[in-house]
Design a protein around this motif. Structure first.
Motif, PDB file in Angstrom:
ATOM      1  N   LYS A 101      -6.029   8.544 -11.690  1.00 17.62           N
ATOM      2  CA  LYS A 101      -7.355   7.918 -11.794  1.00 17.62           C
ATOM      3  C   LYS A 101      -7.401   6.729 -12.367  1.00 17.62           C
ATOM      4  CE  LYS A 101      -9.601  12.226 -10.413  1.00 17.62           C
ATOM      5  NZ  LYS A 101      -9.462  13.530 -11.139  1.00 17.62           N
ATOM      6  N   ILE A 102      -7.610   5.518 -11.908  1.00 17.63           N
ATOM      7  CA  ILE A 102      -7.725   4.571 -12.586  1.00 17.63           C
ATOM      8  C   ILE A 102      -9.193   3.959 -12.405  1.00 17.63           C
ATOM      9  CG2 ILE A 102      -6.859   2.032 -13.085  1.00 17.63           C
ATOM     10  CD1 ILE A 102      -4.284   3.267 -11.841  1.00 17.63           C
ATOM     11  N   GLY A 103     -10.021   4.202 -13.091  1.00 15.41           N
ATOM     12  CA  GLY A 103     -11.527   3.764 -13.003  1.00 15.41           C
ATOM     13  C   GLY A 103     -12.108   4.341 -11.684  1.00 15.41           C
ATOM     14  N   GLU A 104     -12.412   3.488 -10.788  1.00 19.28           N
ATOM     15  CA  GLU A 104     -12.944   4.075  -9.508  1.00 19.28           C
ATOM     16  C   GLU A 104     -11.930   4.291  -8.784  1.00 19.28           C
ATOM     17  OE1 GLU A 104     -16.301   5.058  -8.503  1.00 19.28           O
ATOM     18  OE2 GLU A 104     -16.484   4.503 -10.779  1.00 19.28           O
ATOM     19  N   ARG A 105     -10.574   3.707  -8.594  1.00 18.41           N
ATOM     20  CA  ARG A 105      -9.530   3.885  -7.913  1.00 18.41           C
ATOM     21  C   ARG A 105      -8.801   5.344  -8.251  1.00 18.41           C
ATOM     22  NH1 ARG A 105      -5.404  -0.975  -6.227  1.00 18.41           N
ATOM     23  NH2 ARG A 105      -4.539   0.106  -4.418  1.00 18.41           N
ATOM     24  N   VAL A 106      -8.233   5.971  -7.127  1.00 18.61           N
ATOM     25  CA  VAL A 106      -7.309   7.042  -7.145  1.00 18.61           C
ATOM     26  C   VAL A 106      -6.036   6.751  -6.343  1.00 18.61           C
ATOM     27  CG1 VAL A 106      -7.299   9.501  -6.687  1.00 18.61           C
ATOM     28  CG2 VAL A 106      -9.532   8.540  -7.361  1.00 18.61           C
ATOM     29  N   LEU A 107      -5.072   6.809  -7.355  1.00 15.61           N
ATOM     30  CA  LEU A 107      -3.531   6.701  -6.700  1.00 15.61           C
ATOM     31  C   LEU A 107      -3.030   7.932  -6.196  1.00 15.61           C
ATOM     32  CD1 LEU A 107      -2.016   4.017  -9.339  1.00 15.61           C
ATOM     33  CD2 LEU A 107      -3.427   3.717  -7.284  1.00 15.61           C
ATOM     34  N   VAL A 108      -2.923   8.426  -5.028  1.00 17.60           N
ATOM     35  CA  VAL A 108      -2.688   9.704  -4.500  1.00 17.60           C
ATOM     36  C   VAL A 108      -1.065   9.681  -3.965  1.00 17.60           C
ATOM     37  CG1 VAL A 108      -3.080  11.222  -2.636  1.00 17.60           C
ATOM     38  CG2 VAL A 108      -5.039   9.885  -3.752  1.00 17.60           C
ATOM     39  N   THR A 109      -0.597   8.458  -3.420  1.00 16.52           N
ATOM     40  CA  THR A 109       0.699   8.675  -2.811  1.00 16.52           C
ATOM     41  C   THR A 109       1.470   7.362  -3.829  1.00 16.52           C
ATOM     42  OG1 THR A 109       0.412   6.823  -1.222  1.00 16.52           O
ATOM     43  CG2 THR A 109       0.018   9.214  -0.684  1.00 16.52           C
ATOM     44  N   LEU A 110       2.939   7.562  -3.565  1.00 18.50           N
ATOM     45  CA  LEU A 110       3.789   6.296  -4.105  1.00 18.50           C
ATOM     46  C   LEU A 110       3.473   4.979  -3.663  1.00 18.50           C
ATOM     47  CD1 LEU A 110       7.138   8.275  -3.949  1.00 18.50           C
ATOM     48  CD2 LEU A 110       5.698   8.169  -5.934  1.00 18.50           C
ATOM     49  N   LEU A 111       2.924   4.960  -2.365  1.00 23.68           N
ATOM     50  CA  LEU A 111       2.703   3.663  -1.529  1.00 23.68           C
ATOM     51  C   LEU A 111       1.363   3.181  -2.442  1.00 23.68           C
ATOM     52  CD1 LEU A 111       3.291   1.449   0.409  1.00 23.68           C
ATOM     53  CD2 LEU A 111       1.707   2.720   1.719  1.00 23.68           C
ATOM     54  N   ASP A 112       0.440   4.022  -2.571  1.00 22.32           N
ATOM     55  CA  ASP A 112      -0.670   3.739  -3.509  1.00 22.32           C
ATOM     56  C   ASP A 112      -0.387   3.106  -4.786  1.00 22.32           C
ATOM     57  OD1 ASP A 112      -2.364   4.633  -1.355  1.00 22.32           O
ATOM     58  OD2 ASP A 112      -2.680   6.499  -2.334  1.00 22.32           O
ATOM     59  N   ALA A 113       0.509   3.708  -5.670  1.00 20.72           N
ATOM     60  CA  ALA A 113       0.934   3.356  -6.841  1.00 20.72           C
ATOM     61  C   ALA A 113       1.853   1.789  -6.698  1.00 20.72           C
ATOM     62  CB  ALA A 113       1.818   4.159  -7.461  1.00 20.72           C
ATOM     63  N   GLY A 114       2.618   1.820  -5.843  1.00 21.04           N
ATOM     64  CA  GLY A 114       3.237   0.528  -5.395  1.00 21.04           C
ATOM     65  C   GLY A 114       2.252  -0.789  -5.144  1.00 21.04           C
ATOM     66  N   GLU A 115       1.299  -0.294  -4.444  1.00 19.97           N
ATOM     67  CA  GLU A 115       0.227  -1.450  -4.089  1.00 19.97           C
ATOM     68  C   GLU A 115      -0.540  -1.740  -5.293  1.00 19.97           C
ATOM     69  OE1 GLU A 115      -1.790   0.225  -0.737  1.00 19.97           O
ATOM     70  OE2 GLU A 115      -0.198  -0.310   0.571  1.00 19.97           O
ATOM     71  N   TYR A 116      -0.719  -0.901  -6.065  1.00 20.85           N
ATOM     72  CA  TYR A 116      -1.473  -1.147  -7.182  1.00 20.85           C
ATOM     73  C   TYR A 116      -0.771  -2.196  -8.301  1.00 20.85           C
ATOM     74  CZ  TYR A 116      -4.048  -0.602 -11.847  1.00 20.85           C
ATOM     75  OH  TYR A 116      -4.603  -0.804 -12.868  1.00 20.85           O
ATOM     76  N   ILE A 117       0.661  -1.578  -8.430  1.00 16.73           N
ATOM     77  CA  ILE A 117       1.396  -2.576  -9.206  1.00 16.73           C
ATOM     78  C   ILE A 117       1.640  -3.788  -8.772  1.00 16.73           C
ATOM     79  CG2 ILE A 117       3.632  -2.629 -10.472  1.00 16.73           C
ATOM     80  CD1 ILE A 117       3.744   0.364 -10.504  1.00 16.73           C
ATOM     81  N   ALA A 118       1.762  -4.046  -7.293  1.00 12.93           N
ATOM     82  CA  ALA A 118       2.065  -5.166  -6.791  1.00 12.93           C
ATOM     83  C   ALA A 118       0.669  -6.286  -6.722  1.00 12.93           C
ATOM     84  CB  ALA A 118       2.492  -5.122  -5.404  1.00 12.93           C
ATOM     85  N   ALA A 119      -0.457  -5.669  -6.802  1.00  6.42           N
ATOM     86  CA  ALA A 119      -1.613  -6.350  -7.006  1.00  6.42           C
ATOM     87  C   ALA A 119      -1.915  -6.850  -8.385  1.00  6.42           C
ATOM     88  CB  ALA A 119      -2.525  -5.494  -6.538  1.00  6.42           C
ATOM     89  N   LEU A 120      -1.184  -6.267  -9.408  1.00  7.15           N
ATOM     90  CA  LEU A 120      -1.515  -6.759 -10.837  1.00  7.15           C
ATOM     91  C   LEU A 120      -1.103  -8.362 -11.101  1.00  7.15           C
ATOM     92  CD1 LEU A 120       0.230  -3.891 -12.799  1.00  7.15           C
ATOM     93  CD2 LEU A 120      -2.386  -4.210 -12.480  1.00  7.15           C
ATOM     94  N   PRO A 121      -1.913  -9.042 -12.193  1.00  2.54           N
ATOM     95  CA  PRO A 121      -1.495 -10.146 -12.212  1.00  2.54           C
ATOM     96  C   PRO A 121      -0.266 -10.428 -12.673  1.00  2.54           C
ATOM     97  CG  PRO A 121      -3.594  -9.597 -13.447  1.00  2.54           C
ATOM     98  CD  PRO A 121      -2.911  -8.108 -12.697  1.00  2.54           C
ATOM     99  N   LYS A 122       0.389 -11.580 -12.434  1.00  7.73           N
ATOM    100  CA  LYS A 122       1.681 -11.813 -12.493  1.00  7.73           C
ATOM    101  C   LYS A 122       2.218 -11.685 -14.085  1.00  7.73           C
ATOM    102  CE  LYS A 122       5.568 -14.963 -11.548  1.00  7.73           C
ATOM    103  NZ  LYS A 122       5.987 -14.115 -10.674  1.00  7.73           N
TER     104      LYS A 122
END
Length: 98
Positions: free
Chosen positions: A15-36
């Motif tokens: 759980k990251i604030g309102e967002r919930v990372l359930v799968t490996l893909l969710d976590a990968g997309e979260y990391i990819a969306a971070l500022p450079k």
């Protein structure tokens, strides 16, 4: 047969604030969306490497979860108490010390 790939679920969602990372893909997309600048931090690079290893090579999803949690908490510094634990006030003496 165990599930493989990016669709694998974490045993405990992250759980990251309102967002919930359930799968490996969710976590990968979260990391990819971070500022450079943040994405290039060594902790996030290690988390992404752990995700890749688990998704493509198999293994427990706990490894990837730990990588993401360590990256999320990289700025947390535990408070050090130099005093330590209080000694017990009713400390018994050994027979040899009496």
């Amino acid at each position: 047969m165990t599930e493989r790939g990016w669709g694998r679920r974490f045993e405990d969602p992250i759980k990251i604030g309102e967002r919930v990372l359930v799968t490996l893909l969710d976590a990968g997309e979260y990391i990819a969306a971070l500022p450079k600048k943040e994405h290039n931090a060594p902790e996030w690079q290690a988390a992404m490497e752990a995700l890749l290893l688990v998704a493509e090579g198999g293994g427990p999803t706990t490894f990837a979860r730990i990588g993401v949690l360590r990256a999320l908490n990289r700025h947390y510094v535990p408070e050090f108490n130099p005093k330590g634990k209080e000694p017990h006030s009713d400390r018994r003496k050994l027979k040899r010390d009496q």
